[in-house]
Design an enzyme around this catalytic site. Sequence first.
Site, PDB file in Angstrom:
ATOM      1  N   ARG A  35       0.799  -1.234   0.000  1.00 27.51           N
ATOM      2  CA  ARG A  35       0.000   0.000   0.000  1.00 27.51           C
ATOM      3  C   ARG A  35       0.827   1.278   0.000  1.00 27.51           C
ATOM      4  O   ARG A  35       0.273   2.366   0.101  1.00 27.51           O
ATOM      5  CB  ARG A  35      -0.950   0.005   1.200  1.00 27.51           C
ATOM      6  CG  ARG A  35      -1.980  -1.069   1.134  1.00 27.51           C
ATOM      7  CD  ARG A  35      -2.824  -1.147   2.374  1.00 27.51           C
ATOM      8  NE  ARG A  35      -3.598  -2.379   2.373  1.00 27.51           N
ATOM      9  CZ  ARG A  35      -3.115  -3.576   2.681  1.00 27.51           C
ATOM     10  NH1 ARG A  35      -1.844  -3.701   3.055  1.00 27.51           N
ATOM     11  NH2 ARG A  35      -3.871  -4.643   2.639  1.00 27.51           N
ATOM     12  N   HIS A 120       1.513 -14.511   8.461  1.00 28.85           N
ATOM     13  CA  HIS A 120       0.950 -14.729   7.129  1.00 28.85           C
ATOM     14  C   HIS A 120       1.702 -15.783   6.333  1.00 28.85           C
ATOM     15  O   HIS A 120       1.649 -15.796   5.104  1.00 28.85           O
ATOM     16  CB  HIS A 120       0.912 -13.400   6.360  1.00 28.85           C
ATOM     17  CG  HIS A 120      -0.061 -12.409   6.948  1.00 28.85           C
ATOM     18  ND1 HIS A 120      -0.054 -11.068   6.654  1.00 28.85           N
ATOM     19  CD2 HIS A 120      -1.089 -12.579   7.818  1.00 28.85           C
ATOM     20  CE1 HIS A 120      -1.024 -10.458   7.325  1.00 28.85           C
ATOM     21  NE2 HIS A 120      -1.661 -11.356   8.039  1.00 28.85           N
ATOM     22  N   CYS A 156      -0.753 -36.581  -5.435  1.00 24.14           N
ATOM     23  CA  CYS A 156      -2.187 -36.897  -5.554  1.00 24.14           C
ATOM     24  C   CYS A 156      -2.884 -36.132  -6.681  1.00 24.14           C
ATOM     25  O   CYS A 156      -4.077 -36.315  -6.895  1.00 24.14           O
ATOM     26  CB  CYS A 156      -2.895 -36.634  -4.225  1.00 24.14           C
ATOM     27  SG  CYS A 156      -3.155 -34.877  -3.878  1.00 24.14           S
ATOM     28  N   ASN A 219       7.394   4.442  10.587  1.00 22.94           N
ATOM     29  CA  ASN A 219       6.796   4.231   9.266  1.00 22.94           C
ATOM     30  C   ASN A 219       6.887   5.493   8.418  1.00 22.94           C
ATOM     31  O   ASN A 219       6.704   6.593   8.923  1.00 22.94           O
ATOM     32  CB  ASN A 219       5.318   3.833   9.402  1.00 22.94           C
ATOM     33  CG  ASN A 219       4.775   3.201   8.132  1.00 22.94           C
ATOM     34  OD1 ASN A 219       5.268   2.146   7.723  1.00 22.94           O
ATOM     35  ND2 ASN A 219       3.803   3.821   7.500  1.00 22.94           N
TER      36      ASN A 219
HETATM   37  P1  NAD Z   1       1.574  -2.087   3.571  1.00 19.42           P
HETATM   38  O1  NAD Z   1       2.001  -2.247   2.152  1.00 19.42           O
HETATM   39  O2  NAD Z   1       0.124  -1.910   3.865  1.00 19.42           O
HETATM   40  O3  NAD Z   1       2.309  -0.842   4.227  1.00 19.42           O
HETATM   41  C1  NAD Z   1       3.686  -0.656   4.168  1.00 19.42           C
HETATM   42  C2  NAD Z   1       3.982   0.692   4.818  1.00 19.42           C
HETATM   43  O4  NAD Z   1       5.406   0.812   4.934  1.00 19.42           O
HETATM   44  C3  NAD Z   1       3.497   1.894   3.997  1.00 19.42           C
HETATM   45  O5  NAD Z   1       2.908   2.861   4.845  1.00 19.42           O
HETATM   46  C4  NAD Z   1       4.790   2.427   3.371  1.00 19.42           C
HETATM   47  O6  NAD Z   1       4.711   3.813   3.092  1.00 19.42           O
HETATM   48  C5  NAD Z   1       5.782   2.114   4.475  1.00 19.42           C
HETATM   49  N1  NAD Z   1       7.177   1.996   4.021  1.00 19.42           N
HETATM   50  C6  NAD Z   1       7.630   1.607   2.816  1.00 19.42           C
HETATM   51  N2  NAD Z   1       8.970   1.596   2.804  1.00 19.42           N
HETATM   52  C7  NAD Z   1       9.380   2.007   4.029  1.00 19.42           C
HETATM   53  C8  NAD Z   1      10.647   2.198   4.631  1.00 19.42           C
HETATM   54  N3  NAD Z   1      11.783   1.975   3.957  1.00 19.42           N
HETATM   55  N4  NAD Z   1      10.690   2.616   5.926  1.00 19.42           N
HETATM   56  C9  NAD Z   1       9.555   2.854   6.618  1.00 19.42           C
HETATM   57  N5  NAD Z   1       8.309   2.691   6.101  1.00 19.42           N
HETATM   58  C10 NAD Z   1       8.230   2.257   4.813  1.00 19.42           C
HETATM   59  O7  NAD Z   1       2.206  -3.306   4.365  1.00 19.42           O
HETATM   60  P2  NAD Z   1       1.594  -4.113   5.561  1.00 19.42           P
HETATM   61  O8  NAD Z   1       0.967  -3.218   6.556  1.00 19.42           O
HETATM   62  O9  NAD Z   1       2.618  -5.115   5.968  1.00 19.42           O
HETATM   63  O10 NAD Z   1       0.425  -4.845   4.737  1.00 19.42           O
HETATM   64  C11 NAD Z   1       0.123  -5.941   4.896  1.00 19.42           C
HETATM   65  C12 NAD Z   1       0.425  -7.094   3.912  1.00 19.42           C
HETATM   66  O11 NAD Z   1       1.484  -6.965   3.002  1.00 19.42           O
HETATM   67  C13 NAD Z   1       0.818  -8.194   4.807  1.00 19.42           C
HETATM   68  O12 NAD Z   1      -0.230  -9.087   4.764  1.00 19.42           O
HETATM   69  C14 NAD Z   1       2.057  -8.831   4.186  1.00 19.42           C
HETATM   70  O13 NAD Z   1       1.883 -10.235   4.184  1.00 19.42           O
HETATM   71  C15 NAD Z   1       2.045  -8.301   2.806  1.00 19.42           C
HETATM   72  N6  NAD Z   1       3.310  -8.104   2.090  1.00 19.42           N
HETATM   73  C16 NAD Z   1       4.474  -8.636   2.523  1.00 19.42           C
HETATM   74  C17 NAD Z   1       5.645  -8.392   1.825  1.00 19.42           C
HETATM   75  C18 NAD Z   1       6.938  -9.011   2.295  1.00 19.42           C
HETATM   76  O14 NAD Z   1       6.932 -10.128   2.837  1.00 19.42           O
HETATM   77  N7  NAD Z   1       8.076  -8.324   2.153  1.00 19.42           N
HETATM   78  C19 NAD Z   1       5.632  -7.576   0.691  1.00 19.42           C
HETATM   79  C20 NAD Z   1       4.385  -7.040   0.268  1.00 19.42           C
HETATM   80  C21 NAD Z   1       3.247  -7.313   0.983  1.00 19.42           C
END
Ligand code: NAD
Length: 252
Positions: A35, A120, A156, A219
């Site tokens: 996001r 997850h 399977c 964040n």
């Molecule tokens: P999200 O995408 O909703 O939010 C990420 C947040 O991190 C955003 O607000 C963004 O602006 C901020 N951000 C980005 N880079 C940053 C940085 N360098 N330093 C500080 N903040 C930073 O992520 P979420 O809340 O974890 O959403 C949930 C879902 O995303 C989870 O279910 C997860 O499984 C999945 N997901 C995981 C991965 C992974 O494993 N790396 C990647 C993409 C999505």
Amino acid sequence: MSSLEEAIALLTPRRRLLAFTGAGISTESGIPDFRGPNGVWTKIDPSEFTFDKYVTNPETRKRSWQMRVSSGVLDAAPNPAHRALVDLWKAGRLIGVVTQNIDGLHQAAGLPDEAVVELHGNVRTVDCLECGASWTTEEVIARVDAGEEDPPCTECGGIIKVSVISFGQAMPMREVDLAQQWAAQCDAVVAIGSTLSVYPAAYVPLEAKETGAAYVIVNQGPTDHDDIADVVVPGPAGETLTSLASRLITNP
Ligand code: NAD
């Protein structure tokens, strides 16, 4: 006082920290978040990839495998933010990390499996949804690369799926229980790189806060808990956590 200094002052006397991490901690490793401004969901509709669609629609499975092949998650390396959490853990300041991430980078940075709760799931293994047979993701990706667009179970013939929790799929009970125990035991929770908008995962820091823990958010960009947290540090995860960990470790 800057928000980072406020966070250091709040966390210094608190001995048992819990980290709650999201996709934003791994963007500095080259894995896009969901996001953020360049997130995956700005390009793809998440409602196309529910668990229900995965099991009922072969086209969804083919697209999922193609995205898995091209995602680069399996080749990513940990960054300074993951390493700072390892330093805190080695210094005895961190109970553990509860992560929404599926990339395995906390363990790759040096945390043992028992210090990480993956709410997850993870991308390292693939399971058969019918008979439970399991493979490494590399083994299955090799089959996709060799031309099997929707590879079936070799035991399977059932549907196989990477061991990540999709939308519409229940979270693993053992992991949820452990996350709740740690939330009750910690005296501060630090949420890093998450919009804190995915439930039930985002209940974990709320539960910690409700049982008396201090709540710090690191964040870039707004989160759904900004009004609830004690301090919000709006910096990049790598630089911010490196400073935070070194100050907490040198001022024990
Ligand atoms: P999200 O995408 O909703 O939010 C990420 C947040 O991190 C955003 O607000 C963004 O602006 C901020 N951000 C980005 N880079 C940053 C940085 N360098 N330093 C500080 N903040 C930073 O992520 P979420 O809340 O974890 O959403 C949930 C879902 O995303 C989870 O279910 C997860 O499984 C999945 N997901 C995981 C991965 C992974 O494993 N790396 C990647 C993409 C999505």
